[in-house]
Design an enzyme around this catalytic site. Sequence first.
Site, PDB file in Angstrom:
ATOM      1  N   GLU A  77     -31.013   3.046  -9.046  1.00 60.06           N
ATOM      2  CA  GLU A  77     -31.801   2.664 -10.150  1.00 60.06           C
ATOM      3  C   GLU A  77     -33.166   2.233  -9.346  1.00 60.06           C
ATOM      4  O   GLU A  77     -33.487   2.121  -7.651  1.00 60.06           O
ATOM      5  CB  GLU A  77     -31.051   1.015  -9.877  1.00 60.06           C
ATOM      6  CG  GLU A  77     -31.514  -0.412 -10.542  1.00 60.06           C
ATOM      7  CD  GLU A  77     -31.034  -1.764 -10.373  1.00 60.06           C
ATOM      8  OE1 GLU A  77     -30.416  -1.396  -8.950  1.00 60.06           O
ATOM      9  OE2 GLU A  77     -31.205  -2.472 -10.941  1.00 60.06           O
ATOM     10  N   ILE A  78     -33.881   2.767  -9.724  1.00 61.89           N
ATOM     11  CA  ILE A  78     -35.271   2.928  -9.496  1.00 61.89           C
ATOM     12  C   ILE A  78     -36.004   1.477  -9.583  1.00 61.89           C
ATOM     13  O   ILE A  78     -36.664   0.943 -10.799  1.00 61.89           O
ATOM     14  CB  ILE A  78     -36.352   3.594  -9.891  1.00 61.89           C
ATOM     15  CG1 ILE A  78     -35.551   4.958  -9.665  1.00 61.89           C
ATOM     16  CG2 ILE A  78     -37.766   3.510  -9.624  1.00 61.89           C
ATOM     17  CD1 ILE A  78     -36.271   6.437 -10.369  1.00 61.89           C
TER      18      ILE A  78
END
Length: 743
Positions: free
Chosen positions: A477-478
């Site tokens: 998850e960025i």
Amino acid sequence: MNLETFKFDIDADGIAHAIFDVPGRSMNTLTGKAVADIIAITREVATNDAIKGLVLSSGKASGFCAGADLGEMGDRAGGAEKTKKSVDELKKEQFDAGFSLNGTLRKLETCGKPVAVALNGLALGGGLEVALACHYRVAANDNPKLQFGLPEAKIGLLPGAGGTQRLPRLVGVQAALPLILQGESFSAEQAKSMGVVNELAPSSETVARAKAWVKANPKAKAPWDEKGYKVPGGVPHKSPGVGQVATMANMMLASKTYGNFPAQKNILSCIYEGIQVPIDAGLRIETRYFINTQQRPEAKAMIRSLFLSTQALSKGANRPAGYPQTEFKKVAVIGAGLMGAGIAYVQAKAGIPTVLVDVTQEAADKGKQYSVRLVEKDVSRGKLSKEKGDALLALITPTTDYNAVKGADLVVEAVFEDEGLKAKITQAAEAVLGDDAVYGTNTSTLPITGLAKASKRPANFIGIHFFSPVERMGLVEIINGKETSEATLAKAVDYVLAIRKTPIVVNDSRGFYTSRCFGTYTQEGLEMLSEGIKPAIIENVGRQAGMPMGALEVTDSVGLDTALKVGRATAKATGFDYNEAPLGKMMAWIVEDKGRVGRKAGKGFYDYNEQGKRDRLWPGLNDQIEVKIDECPPALKKELTNRILVRQAVEVARCFEEGVITDARDADIGSILAWGFAPFTGGCCSYVDLIWGIREFVAEADRLADKYGDRFRPNKLLRDMAARGEGFYDRFPPAGTKAKVAA
Ligand code: NAD
């Protein structure tokens, strides 16, 4: 013949050669055009007296065919359009469309002329089904990337071009069942030993061998068209052994999938019913089950999420355009604990030189040892050569010296979850980093914008949130902070793709996207517990709803102390009196009075054995909760299932409204890969759009809110979508680049 996807010629001996070669693609798929061409070729071979036989092969180095064109199929799946046609007309139309390739392949198989196929590389799904309809199959023995298989079940489909009928007739029901139900692929050698292919040869010779066979066998027939043919191993209704296998398969399927995956159920019925009748009838049975499966919303949801969106995100669909691709020459990982050690391993595995920093050399070395253990395991199992293993390990440099960080393209910080410590590390790293270097933090809870305050260059600061165990979890998850630049985001996406994981991109918020929404599953389980629902019911319903673990078991894995801490912090931020609520009281009791903090301590809601395996639900739970509900009739099961899934989806809608997430694909893939949201639904958004329909979903959420509280209450966004009849994919369609950070 006017063919678009095949080249076709006839040699001096009258052997026709059809080379499958879809223009402009690196791999052949069975597009509508390709199916039309196969129909035309079949007609030509059957009716042209000058043709004595046919050889099929591929014009692509990558292989023969990867199967149906799922882009086209995804559009058709999930149910028919509204029409004025009668039910009978519609059914006939659907059957004819569904049977077109299936019936054509049967015509080819029975045209009275020999047909062989040269398989130079992969043949999957419809590709393998075309090959199975040929009388003879020659496969390359020198292509390590070659794979065969019928993977349809993995994305909610059923092989509909004869696969469920020919494979069991070729290798027996017992061998075919797992191949079709689980969809795993197999090699050329395995195919040869099972009898799926007839001959192995070097790639350069496969066509010649196929031609030679065609010439030598002018009267070829499929085994099942020969007089006296018997299914290898027998058929379920006549052979007690095979009957038992089918019954066992049914039971195993029920215990693994709880009836949530229509494709597997249909595959089993289709094989069982089809194998008892002549193949022509079997193929028609298959088409009926194929249509039934394809029309289920689960099929559309799974094709879209598990194939199309996953593939798009894995190719960087959510990367901002216009920034040069980064090649990572050095990446520093700071903090060599559980997460840092795993991150260093996946980087080295992807060939990225990695500096692994910790406070002591001993701690840094210990981090590298994690990779040593994983490499040794792979080498001992023959999955990796010793030389490649050594080369991988040589890429990891454990150290305490920040000078080694100099020149890194990216830093991934994975030290303790402490804002002050993280600020110090940011400053120490930035003192040696170049101007373009990106600084990523693997924090699981601390807002990125706050952490970026310690940075001189907040535009280069970003969240890169891994999941544990890093080497096994496919998602990253960025998280954009308020000041994160697009160039930084592009670099972070490049990094995640370089380490062969799937990135989703979200904006800053408490718990970001994944932890925040996942938390609602465990919280709902705890609510149920505090209402007096028997723990075993909560756990069973969770698994039957499609979640990988029961809510109590997941909470044990996260840590009950962490859950209590997060519960109190969230309550403080939202003004809710957690400590006085039944849920808060119960959590304080189990953690603080009983000292049961979860799996890591061997005791939480469950007792664990010495190997850390779940033993049984802790009987002492009954001292604190008064069990009021200890039976689960179907109506209650449905109610609890809806509470579990609807609550998570409502939280996802809140994330969209707040701008935490902006693309339905990110939300769906994130929900499946990060916390295991029921995969047959296609993820949280598809669950709302396809399994319920937006209006029905909002009505159900309102009903649950009236009964259990505002945590279920649909937000303004959901109401607006319902008023317009828009689903998440209408409202938040795939975007080329991400929306900017939420205000
Ligand atoms: P951990 O306790 O296993 O490891 C932390 C490491 O940081 C230790 O090796 C420690 O020696 C090192 N460290 C401490 N101070 C340091 C310093 N000044 N310089 C260099 N190294 C230092 O923790 P973890 O579970 O690996 O978590 C690390 C981060 O990842 C945390 O922010 C956590 O919230 C986050 N995270 C954890 C998980 C998980 O499942 N454990 C998942 C996602 C994100």
